[in-house]
Design an enzyme around this catalytic site. Structure first.
Site, PDB file in Angstrom:
ATOM      1  N   ASP A  25      29.259  -1.503  71.565  1.00 32.56           N
ATOM      2  CA  ASP A  25      29.586  -1.238  70.156  1.00 32.56           C
ATOM      3  C   ASP A  25      28.411  -0.443  69.566  1.00 32.56           C
ATOM      4  O   ASP A  25      27.339  -0.348  70.167  1.00 32.56           O
ATOM      5  CB  ASP A  25      29.755  -2.565  69.390  1.00 32.56           C
ATOM      6  CG  ASP A  25      30.601  -2.415  68.125  1.00 32.56           C
ATOM      7  OD1 ASP A  25      31.716  -2.966  68.065  1.00 32.56           O
ATOM      8  OD2 ASP A  25      30.145  -1.737  67.182  1.00 32.56           O
ATOM      9  N   SER A  73      48.023   1.500  67.154  1.00 38.95           N
ATOM     10  CA  SER A  73      48.306   0.689  65.958  1.00 38.95           C
ATOM     11  C   SER A  73      49.736   0.900  65.477  1.00 38.95           C
ATOM     12  O   SER A  73      50.337   1.970  65.693  1.00 38.95           O
ATOM     13  CB  SER A  73      47.323   1.090  64.855  1.00 38.95           C
ATOM     14  OG  SER A  73      47.722   0.541  63.623  1.00 38.95           O
ATOM     15  N   ASN A  74      50.218  -0.111  64.763  1.00 37.56           N
ATOM     16  CA  ASN A  74      51.517   0.019  64.080  1.00 37.56           C
ATOM     17  C   ASN A  74      51.501   1.211  63.117  1.00 37.56           C
ATOM     18  O   ASN A  74      52.547   1.749  62.773  1.00 37.56           O
ATOM     19  CB  ASN A  74      51.858  -1.283  63.364  1.00 37.56           C
ATOM     20  CG  ASN A  74      50.935  -1.610  62.187  1.00 37.56           C
ATOM     21  OD1 ASN A  74      51.212  -1.212  61.054  1.00 37.56           O
ATOM     22  ND2 ASN A  74      49.836  -2.320  62.433  1.00 37.56           N
ATOM     23  N   HIS A  75      50.301   1.645  62.696  1.00 36.90           N
ATOM     24  CA  HIS A  75      50.214   2.745  61.728  1.00 36.90           C
ATOM     25  C   HIS A  75      50.480   4.121  62.360  1.00 36.90           C
ATOM     26  O   HIS A  75      50.540   5.113  61.640  1.00 36.90           O
ATOM     27  CB  HIS A  75      48.873   2.691  61.003  1.00 36.90           C
ATOM     28  CG  HIS A  75      48.746   1.419  60.221  1.00 36.90           C
ATOM     29  ND1 HIS A  75      49.498   1.170  59.092  1.00 36.90           N
ATOM     30  CD2 HIS A  75      48.024   0.290  60.454  1.00 36.90           C
ATOM     31  CE1 HIS A  75      49.226  -0.053  58.643  1.00 36.90           C
ATOM     32  NE2 HIS A  75      48.335  -0.604  59.455  1.00 36.90           N
ATOM     33  N   ASP A 119      27.044   4.809  70.703  1.00 33.63           N
ATOM     34  CA  ASP A 119      27.937   5.483  69.754  1.00 33.63           C
ATOM     35  C   ASP A 119      28.960   6.258  70.567  1.00 33.63           C
ATOM     36  O   ASP A 119      28.585   7.094  71.409  1.00 33.63           O
ATOM     37  CB  ASP A 119      27.097   6.425  68.869  1.00 33.63           C
ATOM     38  CG  ASP A 119      27.933   7.107  67.796  1.00 33.63           C
ATOM     39  OD1 ASP A 119      29.185   7.059  67.867  1.00 33.63           O
ATOM     40  OD2 ASP A 119      27.320   7.693  66.880  1.00 33.63           O
ATOM     41  N   GLY A 146      36.973   0.386  70.227  1.00 33.27           N
ATOM     42  CA  GLY A 146      35.957   0.953  69.337  1.00 33.27           C
ATOM     43  C   GLY A 146      36.488   2.073  68.470  1.00 33.27           C
ATOM     44  O   GLY A 146      37.284   2.896  68.914  1.00 33.27           O
ATOM     45  N   TYR A 172      44.208   7.684  59.828  1.00 34.15           N
ATOM     46  CA  TYR A 172      43.943   6.660  60.842  1.00 34.15           C
ATOM     47  C   TYR A 172      45.100   6.578  61.848  1.00 34.15           C
ATOM     48  O   TYR A 172      44.887   6.628  63.074  1.00 34.15           O
ATOM     49  CB  TYR A 172      43.716   5.323  60.135  1.00 34.15           C
ATOM     50  CG  TYR A 172      43.785   4.111  61.019  1.00 34.15           C
ATOM     51  CD1 TYR A 172      42.789   3.862  61.960  1.00 34.15           C
ATOM     52  CD2 TYR A 172      44.839   3.199  60.916  1.00 34.15           C
ATOM     53  CE1 TYR A 172      42.855   2.735  62.774  1.00 34.15           C
ATOM     54  CE2 TYR A 172      44.899   2.078  61.714  1.00 34.15           C
ATOM     55  CZ  TYR A 172      43.915   1.846  62.646  1.00 34.15           C
ATOM     56  OH  TYR A 172      43.972   0.743  63.444  1.00 34.15           O
TER      57      TYR A 172
HETATM   58  P1  NAI Z   1      36.922  -3.684  63.738  1.00 37.05           P
HETATM   59  O1  NAI Z   1      36.705  -2.643  62.706  1.00 37.05           O
HETATM   60  O2  NAI Z   1      36.648  -5.094  63.401  1.00 37.05           O
HETATM   61  O3  NAI Z   1      36.074  -3.308  65.039  1.00 37.05           O
HETATM   62  C1  NAI Z   1      35.912  -1.986  65.482  1.00 37.05           C
HETATM   63  C2  NAI Z   1      34.539  -1.869  66.101  1.00 37.05           C
HETATM   64  O4  NAI Z   1      34.347  -0.513  66.511  1.00 37.05           O
HETATM   65  C3  NAI Z   1      33.409  -2.198  65.111  1.00 37.05           C
HETATM   66  O5  NAI Z   1      32.631  -3.277  65.604  1.00 37.05           O
HETATM   67  C4  NAI Z   1      32.613  -0.923  64.995  1.00 37.05           C
HETATM   68  O6  NAI Z   1      31.214  -1.108  64.911  1.00 37.05           O
HETATM   69  C5  NAI Z   1      32.992  -0.196  66.282  1.00 37.05           C
HETATM   70  N1  NAI Z   1      32.831   1.249  66.124  1.00 37.05           N
HETATM   71  C6  NAI Z   1      33.191   2.034  65.078  1.00 37.05           C
HETATM   72  N2  NAI Z   1      32.808   3.291  65.274  1.00 37.05           N
HETATM   73  C7  NAI Z   1      32.172   3.321  66.472  1.00 37.05           C
HETATM   74  C8  NAI Z   1      31.530   4.336  67.202  1.00 37.05           C
HETATM   75  N3  NAI Z   1      31.446   5.600  66.761  1.00 37.05           N
HETATM   76  N4  NAI Z   1      30.970   3.997  68.383  1.00 37.05           N
HETATM   77  C9  NAI Z   1      31.010   2.723  68.840  1.00 37.05           C
HETATM   78  N5  NAI Z   1      31.603   1.720  68.189  1.00 37.05           N
HETATM   79  C10 NAI Z   1      32.187   2.017  67.010  1.00 37.05           C
HETATM   80  O7  NAI Z   1      38.395  -3.516  64.258  1.00 37.05           O
HETATM   81  P2  NAI Z   1      39.312  -4.588  64.994  1.00 37.05           P
HETATM   82  O8  NAI Z   1      40.161  -5.224  63.986  1.00 37.05           O
HETATM   83  O9  NAI Z   1      38.521  -5.426  65.904  1.00 37.05           O
HETATM   84  O10 NAI Z   1      40.260  -3.618  65.842  1.00 37.05           O
HETATM   85  C11 NAI Z   1      39.882  -3.161  67.115  1.00 37.05           C
HETATM   86  C12 NAI Z   1      40.760  -1.966  67.488  1.00 37.05           C
HETATM   87  O11 NAI Z   1      42.124  -2.328  67.439  1.00 37.05           O
HETATM   88  C13 NAI Z   1      40.577  -0.779  66.540  1.00 37.05           C
HETATM   89  O12 NAI Z   1      40.637   0.409  67.300  1.00 37.05           O
HETATM   90  C14 NAI Z   1      41.773  -0.877  65.623  1.00 37.05           C
HETATM   91  O13 NAI Z   1      42.148   0.392  65.137  1.00 37.05           O
HETATM   92  C15 NAI Z   1      42.823  -1.467  66.545  1.00 37.05           C
HETATM   93  N6  NAI Z   1      43.822  -2.247  65.810  1.00 37.05           N
HETATM   94  C16 NAI Z   1      43.455  -3.447  65.252  1.00 37.05           C
HETATM   95  C17 NAI Z   1      44.403  -4.208  64.587  1.00 37.05           C
HETATM   96  C18 NAI Z   1      44.078  -5.570  64.071  1.00 37.05           C
HETATM   97  O14 NAI Z   1      44.994  -6.331  63.757  1.00 37.05           O
HETATM   98  N7  NAI Z   1      42.814  -5.957  63.958  1.00 37.05           N
HETATM   99  C19 NAI Z   1      45.781  -3.717  64.412  1.00 37.05           C
HETATM  100  C20 NAI Z   1      46.032  -2.440  65.027  1.00 37.05           C
HETATM  101  C21 NAI Z   1      45.086  -1.746  65.715  1.00 37.05           C
HETATM  102  C1  15L Z   2      45.552  -1.917  61.719  1.00 40.84           C
HETATM  103  O1  15L Z   2      45.739  -0.941  62.433  1.00 40.84           O
HETATM  104  C2  15L Z   2      44.187  -2.298  61.281  1.00 40.84           C
HETATM  105  O2  15L Z   2      43.201  -2.015  62.264  1.00 40.84           O
HETATM  106  C3  15L Z   2      44.096  -3.756  60.885  1.00 40.84           C
HETATM  107  O3  15L Z   2      42.865  -3.977  60.245  1.00 40.84           O
HETATM  108  C4  15L Z   2      45.249  -4.152  59.984  1.00 40.84           C
HETATM  109  O4  15L Z   2      45.200  -3.409  58.794  1.00 40.84           O
HETATM  110  C5  15L Z   2      46.544  -3.884  60.720  1.00 40.84           C
HETATM  111  O5  15L Z   2      46.621  -2.553  61.188  1.00 40.84           O
HETATM  112  C6  15L Z   2      47.772  -4.166  59.840  1.00 40.84           C
HETATM  113  O6  15L Z   2      48.618  -3.281  59.674  1.00 40.84           O
HETATM  114  O7  15L Z   2      47.898  -5.287  59.370  1.00 40.84           O
END
Ligand code: NAI
Ligand code: 15L
Length: 271
Positions: A32, A109-111, A49, A70, A134
């Site tokens: 990360d 993602s769903n988006h 990064d 990430g 996004y």
């Molecule tokens: P989060 O935002 O909590 O974690 C993402 C991590 O990526 C962060 O720890 C951040 O420091 C790291 N990151 C950001 N830019 C970076 C870079 N340039 N280099 C290295 N690391 C970097 O997100 P979360 O919720 O854990 O989601 C993880 C993945 O799943 C994301 O790609 C998100 O788009 C996707 N996702 C998550 C959903 C959810 O319900 N949480 C729903 C749909 C998709």
């Molecule tokens: C996503 O893609 C996001 O990463 C998460 O944080 C939520 O917003 C999720 O979708 C959602 O649609 O609930």
């Protein structure tokens, strides 16, 4: 799988996977931008990064599978999305190719398809309808996955994740909830199923109110155990009255409503 790399490991989903994956994949490499707050003594972590191609190359050395979480996980200015989700994602797939990685799970993602009405049930073959910069970046990742699968022989799975949480938190999430243990099941299909080339699955549990026809995931062996309906009564008791606006009409919720400037009543009739 020998070594499995998890990018974005310090994030919300990373936290669930750090708890659930070690018994299945003991050689986990976490990465990360920032160090996870509660990193344990037995966890292996490398700060990198994703936009730094040389750093990502080093990360992928000796790795057999990647779970690519990430990046920016919500709507953001283009520069930020471009850096982390476009350049960063490209660097990851390129590094994986050069290192001979066998499988990649891409957290889509769903988006990526958020502009379908909630009244419609969609499968994985619909024309994408991203609801944000996004969501668009997630389609780029899905496209990269397909390219690297068919051109370079990496087995890639794009998971269009709904919302990962211990339980569904609002009416929309009753339709898109993904129990962390079910995410692990999807990841295992992507990393372990023989002869996998490129697959897209919805990352959702067994939700009665689902926006998605996830039968393709079922045909690949997915048997979700989470049932959002078990939480429906409690969720609906606290639900606010619904409004006639884009963020409640479309599946992507507030991602659809942000910066919206179309004629909504007219668009509704064309959906
Ligand atoms: P989060 O935002 O909590 O974690 C993402 C991590 O990526 C962060 O720890 C951040 O420091 C790291 N990151 C950001 N830019 C970076 C870079 N340039 N280099 C290295 N690391 C970097 O997100 P979360 O919720 O854990 O989601 C993880 C993945 O799943 C994301 O790609 C998100 O788009 C996707 N996702 C998550 C959903 C959810 O319900 N949480 C729903 C749909 C998709
Ligand atoms: C996503 O893609 C996001 O990463 C998460 O944080 C939520 O917003 C999720 O979708 C959602 O649609 O609930």
């Amino acid at each position: 799988m020998k070594r499995v790399l998890v990018t974005g490991a310090a994030g919300g989903i990373g936290g669930h996977l750090r708890r659930l994956l070690p018994p299945i994949y003991p050689d986990l490499l976490l990465s990360d931008l920032k160090k996870p707050a509660n990193l344990g003594p037995s966890e292996k972590f490398v700060q990198a990064d994703l936009a730094d191609a040389a750093a990502v190359d080093k990360l992928c050395a000796g790795v057999e599978g990647v779970i690519h979480l990430g990046g920016i996980s919500g709507e953001a200015p283009w520069d930020a999305i471009h850096n982390a989700n476009i350049v960063g994602c490209y660097n990851l797939f390129e590094a994986a190719r050069k290192a001979g990685v066998k499988r990649i799970i891409f957290a889509s993602s769903n988006h990526a398809v958020g502009f379908y009405p909630r009244s419609t049930k969609i499968g994985t073959k619909v024309i994408p309808r991203p609801d944000s910069r996004y969501g668009l970046s997630k389609l780029f990742g899905e496209g990269l996955g397909s390219l690297y699968a068919y051109k370079h022989g990496i087995g890639v799975t794009s998971l269009r994740i709904g919302n990962v949480n211990d339980e569904p938190i609002d009416p929309r999430r009753l339709s898109i909830w993904l129990k962390p243990e079910d995410l692990v099941q999807l990841i295992r299909i992507g990393l372990e199923r023989p002869n996998l080339v490129y697959e897209v699955m919805y990352g959702v549990s067994q939700n009665e109110r689902s926006f998605y026809d996830n039968s393709h995931a079922g045909s690949l062996g997915y048997r979700p155990e989470g049932r959002s309906e078990d939480y429906a009564q409690a969720v609906m008791k606290n639900a606010l009255p619904t409004k006639d606006e884009p963020s409640e009409f479309y599946q992507g919720g507030t991602f659809c409503g942000e910066e919206y400037s179309a004629d909504f009543p007219a668009m509704k009739t064309k959906s």
